[in-house]
Design a protein around this motif. Structure first.
Motif, PDB file in Angstrom:
ATOM      1  N   TYR A  79       9.324  13.223 -41.135  1.00 30.60           N
ATOM      2  CA  TYR A  79      10.712  13.176 -40.656  1.00 30.60           C
ATOM      3  C   TYR A  79      11.680  12.780 -41.762  1.00 30.60           C
ATOM      4  N   PHE A  80      11.295  11.799 -42.570  1.00 28.81           N
ATOM      5  CA  PHE A  80      12.201  11.332 -43.617  1.00 28.81           C
ATOM      6  C   PHE A  80      12.062  12.134 -44.914  1.00 28.81           C
ATOM      7  N   ARG A  81      10.922  12.752 -45.115  1.00 29.57           N
ATOM      8  CA  ARG A  81      10.706  13.481 -46.369  1.00 29.57           C
ATOM      9  C   ARG A  81      11.247  14.905 -46.322  1.00 29.57           C
ATOM     10  N   PHE A  82      11.076  15.600 -45.209  1.00 25.58           N
ATOM     11  CA  PHE A  82      11.449  16.999 -45.110  1.00 25.58           C
ATOM     12  C   PHE A  82      12.606  17.181 -44.133  1.00 25.58           C
ATOM     13  N   GLN A  83      13.207  18.356 -44.189  1.00 25.43           N
ATOM     14  CA  GLN A  83      14.316  18.657 -43.273  1.00 25.43           C
ATOM     15  C   GLN A  83      13.748  19.194 -41.956  1.00 25.43           C
ATOM     16  N   LEU A  84      13.081  18.320 -41.240  1.00 21.98           N
ATOM     17  CA  LEU A  84      12.448  18.675 -39.977  1.00 21.98           C
ATOM     18  C   LEU A  84      13.095  17.895 -38.838  1.00 21.98           C
ATOM     19  N   SER A  85      13.266  18.547 -37.719  1.00 22.85           N
ATOM     20  CA  SER A  85      13.743  17.853 -36.533  1.00 22.85           C
ATOM     21  C   SER A  85      12.563  17.182 -35.837  1.00 22.85           C
ATOM     22  N   LEU A  86      12.867  16.328 -34.879  1.00 22.19           N
ATOM     23  CA  LEU A  86      11.807  15.674 -34.116  1.00 22.19           C
ATOM     24  C   LEU A  86      10.961  16.698 -33.360  1.00 22.19           C
ATOM     25  N   ARG A  87      11.596  17.737 -32.882  1.00 27.32           N
ATOM     26  CA  ARG A  87      10.857  18.780 -32.160  1.00 27.32           C
ATOM     27  C   ARG A  87      10.002  19.620 -33.109  1.00 27.32           C
ATOM     28  N   ASP A  88      10.451  19.785 -34.348  1.00 29.36           N
ATOM     29  CA  ASP A  88       9.616  20.466 -35.344  1.00 29.36           C
ATOM     30  C   ASP A  88       8.324  19.682 -35.569  1.00 29.36           C
ATOM     31  N   ILE A  89       8.448  18.372 -35.684  1.00 25.47           N
ATOM     32  CA  ILE A  89       7.270  17.540 -35.916  1.00 25.47           C
ATOM     33  C   ILE A  89       6.372  17.530 -34.690  1.00 25.47           C
ATOM     34  N   GLU A  90       6.977  17.529 -33.506  1.00 27.13           N
ATOM     35  CA  GLU A  90       6.191  17.628 -32.272  1.00 27.13           C
ATOM     36  C   GLU A  90       5.327  18.891 -32.293  1.00 27.13           C
ATOM     37  N   GLU A  91       5.905  20.000 -32.735  1.00 26.58           N
ATOM     38  CA  GLU A  91       5.168  21.262 -32.780  1.00 26.58           C
ATOM     39  C   GLU A  91       4.065  21.223 -33.836  1.00 26.58           C
ATOM     40  N   LEU A  92       4.364  20.656 -35.011  1.00 28.39           N
ATOM     41  CA  LEU A  92       3.353  20.566 -36.064  1.00 28.39           C
ATOM     42  C   LEU A  92       2.167  19.711 -35.635  1.00 28.39           C
ATOM     43  N   LEU A  93       2.446  18.623 -34.935  1.00 29.15           N
ATOM     44  CA  LEU A  93       1.358  17.774 -34.446  1.00 29.15           C
ATOM     45  C   LEU A  93       0.565  18.472 -33.349  1.00 29.15           C
ATOM     46  N   PHE A  94       1.266  19.201 -32.493  1.00 32.95           N
ATOM     47  CA  PHE A  94       0.576  19.924 -31.422  1.00 32.95           C
ATOM     48  C   PHE A  94      -0.390  20.955 -32.002  1.00 32.95           C
ATOM     49  N   GLU A  95       0.018  21.605 -33.098  1.00 32.87           N
ATOM     50  CA  GLU A  95      -0.865  22.576 -33.761  1.00 32.87           C
ATOM     51  C   GLU A  95      -2.154  21.912 -34.227  1.00 32.87           C
ATOM     52  N   ARG A  96      -2.060  20.615 -34.534  1.00 33.63           N
ATOM     53  CA  ARG A  96      -3.219  19.875 -35.011  1.00 33.63           C
ATOM     54  C   ARG A  96      -3.951  19.140 -33.883  1.00 33.63           C
ATOM     55  N   GLY A  97      -3.589  19.450 -32.652  1.00 36.21           N
ATOM     56  CA  GLY A  97      -4.290  18.881 -31.515  1.00 36.21           C
ATOM     57  C   GLY A  97      -3.755  17.556 -31.032  1.00 36.21           C
ATOM     58  N   VAL A  98      -2.581  17.151 -31.518  1.00 34.87           N
ATOM     59  CA  VAL A  98      -1.975  15.885 -31.113  1.00 34.87           C
ATOM     60  C   VAL A  98      -0.822  16.181 -30.163  1.00 34.87           C
ATOM     61  N   VAL A  99      -0.940  15.759 -28.929  1.00 33.04           N
ATOM     62  CA  VAL A  99       0.092  16.011 -27.927  1.00 33.04           C
ATOM     63  C   VAL A  99       0.970  14.763 -27.810  1.00 33.04           C
ATOM     64  N   VAL A 100       2.186  14.859 -28.304  1.00 35.65           N
ATOM     65  CA  VAL A 100       3.111  13.731 -28.292  1.00 35.65           C
ATOM     66  C   VAL A 100       4.524  14.285 -28.165  1.00 35.65           C
ATOM     67  N   SER A 101       5.401  13.574 -27.472  1.00 34.49           N
ATOM     68  CA  SER A 101       6.767  14.044 -27.266  1.00 34.49           C
ATOM     69  C   SER A 101       7.654  13.692 -28.454  1.00 34.49           C
ATOM     70  N   HIS A 102       8.747  14.432 -28.590  1.00 35.16           N
ATOM     71  CA  HIS A 102       9.680  14.152 -29.678  1.00 35.16           C
ATOM     72  C   HIS A 102      10.342  12.791 -29.512  1.00 35.16           C
ATOM     73  N   GLU A 103      10.482  12.306 -28.287  1.00 36.89           N
ATOM     74  CA  GLU A 103      11.067  10.980 -28.064  1.00 36.89           C
ATOM     75  C   GLU A 103      10.139   9.884 -28.596  1.00 36.89           C
ATOM     76  N   THR A 104       8.846  10.075 -28.444  1.00 37.75           N
ATOM     77  CA  THR A 104       7.896   9.109 -28.998  1.00 37.75           C
ATOM     78  C   THR A 104       7.976   9.102 -30.513  1.00 37.75           C
ATOM     79  N   ILE A 105       8.108  10.271 -31.105  1.00 35.43           N
ATOM     80  CA  ILE A 105       8.237  10.356 -32.564  1.00 35.43           C
ATOM     81  C   ILE A 105       9.514   9.659 -33.017  1.00 35.43           C
ATOM     82  N   ARG A 106      10.589   9.827 -32.265  1.00 37.95           N
ATOM     83  CA  ARG A 106      11.850   9.135 -32.604  1.00 37.95           C
ATOM     84  C   ARG A 106      11.655   7.624 -32.588  1.00 37.95           C
ATOM     85  N   ARG A 107      10.944   7.117 -31.588  1.00 33.02           N
ATOM     86  CA  ARG A 107      10.702   5.670 -31.520  1.00 33.02           C
ATOM     87  C   ARG A 107       9.823   5.206 -32.678  1.00 33.02           C
ATOM     88  N   TRP A 108       8.862   6.017 -33.078  1.00 32.09           N
ATOM     89  CA  TRP A 108       8.050   5.666 -34.246  1.00 32.09           C
ATOM     90  C   TRP A 108       8.934   5.546 -35.492  1.00 32.09           C
TER      91      TRP A 108
END
Length: 244
Positions: A25-54
């Motif tokens: 999130y801080f290194r690349f120009q990715l939105s929270l939903r972009d990261i949600e999708e990248l994690l989902f591709e790797r088998g990690v199911v997590v919401s963008h709101e959880t990523i925001r809190r992290w």
């Protein structure tokens, strides 16, 4: 003696996942939903709101560790301010970098008068262990007026440059990543959240953003590996992130 609680105590996701999401999130120009999708591709199911809190919870601590571990700061401060718009309302983003381009601090303020400059100088002195030998600014009159009222900076050499001549490029160029991220986020919104985000954004981004155009490929990979190893220490990650 009780063992200290883990940094990730109470979180059901492993540290490797959380640390990787915060870094993306801080290194690349990715939105929270972009990261949600990248994690989902790797088998990690997590919401963008959880990523925001992290990012809110761990970003400040990781940025602090990076600042504490970086090399000694330079003795020349380059200061500059730039307008940013928050919901259509203009604010001034004050930024200071050293001669190596390492960010010293940022401060979002409503004005650019003497009180605002003095507030920023005091913040810099609190963040930096040593007083600079030289300060480089544009010709904004708020800088010398505020500097004269701060005893620690009274005898520091002050160099004025013309903003239109691009002679303070070290500070002016440091705004570019912020501008790029501002466009990607479709503008900043709340002053408090913007200040927190920018305070964490630059240290984490710069930790990995090596000047690869100045390095041989082998040296670049070596230095980047060292930065990743340091990041794993900061984030207390022992598992290889590529394993998830």
């Amino acid at each position: 003696m009780k063992n200290a609680k883990s940094l990730y105590h109470g979180h059901r996701f492993p540290p490797a996942v959380i640390g990787c999401a915060v870094r993306w999130y801080f290194r690349f120009q990715l939105s929270l939903r972009d990261i949600e999708e990248l994690l989902f591709e790797r088998g990690v199911v997590v919401s963008h709101e959880t990523i925001r809190r992290w990012c809110d919870k761990f970003g400040k601590g990781f940025a602090h560790c990076i600042k504490a571990a970086r090399r000694k700061l330079g003795a020349t401060w380059h200061l500059d301010e730039v307008f940013v718009s928050l919901r259509g309302e203009p604010y001034l983003l004050w930024r200071a970098v050293d001669q190596h381009g390492a960010e010293l601090d940022v401060l979002l303020q409503k004005r650019r008068d003497k009180a605002a400059a003095k507030r920023f100088f005091k913040r810099l002195l609190a963040a930096c262990p040593e007083v600079p030998r030289k300060i480089v600014t544009d010709q904004l009159r708020s800088y010398p007026a505020a500097k004269a009222e701060i005893p620690e900076l009274a005898n520091v050499k002050h160099v004025f440059v013309k903003a239109s001549a691009r002679l303070n490029n070290r500070a002016e160029n440091s705004h570019q990543p912020t501008r790029e991220r501002e466009r990607r986020m479709r503008g900043f919104r709340k002053p408090g959240r913007t200040q927190v985000f920018l305070s964490n954004f630059w240290p984490i981004r710069q930790h990995f953003a090596l000047k690869r155009h100045l390095l041989r490929a082998s040296l670049y990979r070596k230095q980047l590996s060292e930065r990743f190893a340091a990041w794993h220490r900061f984030t207390e990650v022992t598992q290889n992130p590529s394993a998830f």
